[in-house]
Write a protein that holds these residues in place. Structure first.
Motif, PDB file in Angstrom:
ATOM      1  N   THR A  20       0.831  -1.209   0.000  1.00  0.00           N
ATOM      2  CA  THR A  20       0.000   0.000   0.000  1.00  0.00           C
ATOM      3  C   THR A  20       0.864   1.258   0.000  1.00  0.00           C
ATOM      4  N   THR A  63      -3.497  -2.279  -3.161  1.00  0.00           N
ATOM      5  CA  THR A  63      -2.437  -1.817  -4.054  1.00  0.00           C
ATOM      6  C   THR A  63      -2.997  -1.029  -5.223  1.00  0.00           C
ATOM      7  N   ALA A  66      -4.170   2.362  -3.949  1.00  0.00           N
ATOM      8  CA  ALA A  66      -3.024   3.158  -3.499  1.00  0.00           C
ATOM      9  C   ALA A  66      -2.250   3.719  -4.682  1.00  0.00           C
TER      10      ALA A  66
END
Length: 203
Positions: A20, A63, A66
């Protein structure tokens, strides 16, 4: 290796520093690089390619979101986490990404967010970001999220020199034994010695 406590213990969104914090930093670094090269205003499309572990477990660790927030110019230590979900929902609804939080470009999630079932060299947490303009590709870079929120690009990974910080510290050490010896030699507590080192980077 010289490293600040503020780099070792990072502020950032969870749940993972590798999945992240690192990817958000990679997205923000990519945008920063485009800005520095004078290419940001020319971008019409961005493609995100996630590899290895970032692809396999990235959605569960945020992910994808982010990385998008990084492309929007956000940094993990400064973003308001409450803004992530509504901004991602707006992007998905409108197919529009606000690059650097100000430049609207088309972003079709199913087309431009690619989770690839392969690994890249150097590290399992890999991602490639590609910016395209009217005439085709403007720039691409591959990033490796190597743990603890640290990110290196392909050039750094290939060179083998992952720590670019060459700061000279007043009290440099590479082990706990060296740290304690320096404290004794200079009549300093551990916290006083570390503060002296930190002041090389910050006021």
């Amino acid at each position: 290796m010289a490293i600040s406590v503020f780099d070792l213990f990072k502020i950032g969104v969870g749940p993972s520093s590798s999945h992240t914090v690192g990817p958000m930093r990679a997205g923000a670094l990519f945008v920063q690089g485009l800005r520095e090269r004078g290419e940001l205003e020319r971008v019409k499309r961005v493609e995100v390619q996630l590899y290895g572990s970032l692809s396999a477990t990235g959605i569960g660790h945020g992910t994808d979101n982010a990385t998008i927030m990084g492309l929007m110019g956000e940094w993990p230590d400064a973003i308001d986490p409450a803004q992530i979900i509504p901004r991602i929902a707006d992007l998905r609804e409108t197919d529009t990404l606000l690059l650097d939080s100000r430049l609207p470009i088309e972003f079709v999630w199913a087309r431009d967010m690619r989770l690839l079932d392969e690994n890249l060299p150097y590290h399992p947490n890999a991602m490639t970001l590609i910016a395209e303009g009217e005439q085709g590709e403007l720039h691409r870079d591959t990033y490796y999220s190597v743990g603890g929120g640290f990110v290196v690009d392909a050039a750094q990974a290939a060179s083998g020199v992952l720590d670019a910080d060459q700061t000279v510290l007043p009290y440099d050490f590479n082990s706990a034994a060296e740290l304690l010896r320096l404290c004794k030699q200079n009549d300093l507590s551990v916290s006083q010695l570390m503060m002296a080192n930190e002041k090389v980077w910050r006021s």
